[in-house]
Motif scaffolding. Sequence first.
Motif, short mmCIF file in Angstrom:
data_model
loop_
_atom_site.label_atom_id
_atom_site.label_comp_id
_atom_site.label_asym_id
_atom_site.label_seq_id
_atom_site.Cartn_x
_atom_site.Cartn_y
_atom_site.Cartn_z
N GLN A 1 0.85 -1.18 0.00
CA GLN A 1 0.00 0.00 0.00
C GLN A 1 0.89 1.24 0.00
O GLN A 1 1.94 1.25 0.65
N THR A 2 0.44 2.28 -0.68
CA THR A 2 1.08 3.57 -0.56
C THR A 2 0.45 4.31 0.63
O THR A 2 -0.56 3.86 1.19
N GLU A 3 1.01 5.44 0.99
CA GLU A 3 0.41 6.24 2.06
C GLU A 3 -1.00 6.68 1.67
O GLU A 3 -1.90 6.71 2.50
N GLU A 4 -1.18 7.02 0.39
CA GLU A 4 -2.52 7.41 -0.06
C GLU A 4 -3.48 6.22 0.02
O GLU A 4 -4.65 6.38 0.40
N ASP A 5 -3.00 5.02 -0.32
CA ASP A 5 -3.85 3.82 -0.19
C ASP A 5 -4.33 3.66 1.25
O ASP A 5 -5.50 3.34 1.50
N VAL A 6 -3.41 3.85 2.20
CA VAL A 6 -3.77 3.69 3.62
C VAL A 6 -4.81 4.71 4.03
O VAL A 6 -5.79 4.39 4.71
N ALA A 7 -4.63 5.97 3.59
CA ALA A 7 -5.57 7.04 3.94
C ALA A 7 -6.95 6.77 3.35
O ALA A 7 -7.98 6.93 4.02
N LEU A 8 -6.98 6.35 2.08
CA LEU A 8 -8.26 6.04 1.44
C LEU A 8 -8.91 4.82 2.09
O LEU A 8 -10.13 4.78 2.29
N ALA A 9 -8.09 3.83 2.42
CA ALA A 9 -8.63 2.63 3.07
C ALA A 9 -9.26 2.97 4.41
O ALA A 9 -10.31 2.43 4.77
N SER A 10 -8.63 3.88 5.16
CA SER A 10 -9.19 4.26 6.45
C SER A 10 -10.58 4.86 6.27
O SER A 10 -11.53 4.49 6.98
N LYS A 11 -10.74 5.73 5.30
CA LYS A 11 -12.05 6.32 5.03
C LYS A 11 -13.05 5.25 4.57
O LYS A 11 -14.22 5.23 4.99
N ALA A 12 -12.57 4.35 3.70
CA ALA A 12 -13.46 3.31 3.17
C ALA A 12 -13.95 2.39 4.27
O ALA A 12 -15.13 2.01 4.31
N TYR A 13 -13.05 2.01 5.18
CA TYR A 13 -13.46 1.13 6.28
C TYR A 13 -14.42 1.84 7.22
O TYR A 13 -15.37 1.22 7.73
N MET A 14 -14.19 3.12 7.48
CA MET A 14 -15.14 3.84 8.35
C MET A 14 -16.53 3.85 7.71
O MET A 14 -17.54 3.64 8.38
N GLN A 15 -16.58 4.08 6.40
CA GLN A 15 -17.87 4.05 5.71
C GLN A 15 -18.50 2.67 5.79
O GLN A 15 -19.71 2.53 5.95
N GLY A 16 -17.67 1.63 5.68
CA GLY A 16 -18.20 0.27 5.76
C GLY A 16 -18.74 -0.06 7.14
O GLY A 16 -19.81 -0.65 7.28
N PHE A 17 -18.01 0.33 8.18
CA PHE A 17 -18.49 0.10 9.54
C PHE A 17 -19.79 0.86 9.80
O PHE A 17 -20.74 0.32 10.39
#
Length: 452
Positions: A142-158
């Motif tokens: 993952q890139t740093e941007e991948d990690v940041a986007l993933a954090s947002k995506a997981y929050m939306q999923g939860f």
Amino acid sequence: MSAIDQIKALVDSADPYRDAPANLRELQLEAVRERFAEKRQQLKILDRRATEAGITEVSSLQDLVPLLFTHTNYKSYPESFVDKGQWGHMNTWLQTLTGKPVTGVNLEGIKDADDWLDRLKDAGHHIFASSGTSGKCSFLDQTEEDVALASKAYMQGFLGQWAPRKPDHNRPSFIFFPPTGVHRLCIHNYRFFTEYVAPEGEAHFISEDPLRATPGIRAGQLRRALAAGTALPEEIAAFEAENQKNAERAGVRFNAFVDKIHSKIDQPICLGVMWPAAFQLMEALKARGVKDGAFHPDSMFQMGGGIKGVVLPDDFKEQIQRFFGVAPENYLNSYAMVEMTGLNPFVQHLNAYAIPPWIVPLVLDKSAEQLLNPADGKGVVEGRFALFDLLTDARWGGLISGDKVVVDFDSADGFSGPLVRSIARYQDLEEGEDKLTCAGTIDSYVRGAINL
């Protein structure tokens, strides 16, 4: 704005599962085209595969099918690289599967795979690993941007799991997962429970020790040595002694955690737990004299994951739900895999899982050679689940899973994308699992590329 950027922007919407534009299918296809044009220049094995398949551009989703990877490709490194501590060779292997240069990695004094992952992180590669239950972990960049986007995506999923409720910092939470570690969910679980669910100081994790890759790898190494007859008696004894010590520590930790949960059962709490651990918790509480229905009826259970080979009774879910005594809608669930960014939250009133707009669902035949998606984007299809993850930049986003699914491509109740109606693992079905030709093909490309 590029199609990729438009898709990325959806992770910031109020409800990405419903807020996607009307032309989502066309936008997704254009975004896939953009990803292919970019990643073909960065990933030699993707370029080779595309060249051999005669694909110069992705004009339809069918063009994607020969280009999809599988989860096994991300554990295609020779085991000897890890066994012998050849971390430079592991960097060479990783380079075949990431579009970002694997350079500037300090290899001095690396003791194990976890040290290697730490050094990669220092060099800008945020690797996460699969659970490694087979003794061999998958490693995904993952890139740093991948990690940041993933954090947002997981929050939306939860949050999608909780809908129509909203978590409000008012439930002491008990999470059967450490807050840090190599598994992708560690940091996202930590953020969600601490920032959304629990009052300050009331997010309790079963362990503060980071989840590491090395224990599973060492177990796999010993199994291979035993099978080959090369395991030394002192190695076996040392491994068994370490396992015994770890099991004793885990038992003490688990019992203390159970006691802490027991002290709160008369108030609404939230448990972040997978089914096997929920069954183990139930058994431990019964041993303490807790009867069915003793938990506060407004308690929540954020579930997840399969049973990962754990032997449980056929009716384990019914036993768990009867014991804890909360309503079915208080069990929050999702369909997910570590190779995919975010979650497909379970929508209770639709009895289905909602797919986020950054995941392009691809339903294939069992052999993973033919796309079954309806041409008009409507109707219900059964087959092997594959996907294209449009939020992933470090890797190629196309992936084939081992899951047999039923996908409903008709929108319902305002959801923008298709819904997954049922899920089963091919390996758990009577028809069984077949080896996928594409997995072996990509692995052969990797072997040719590392050439060591």
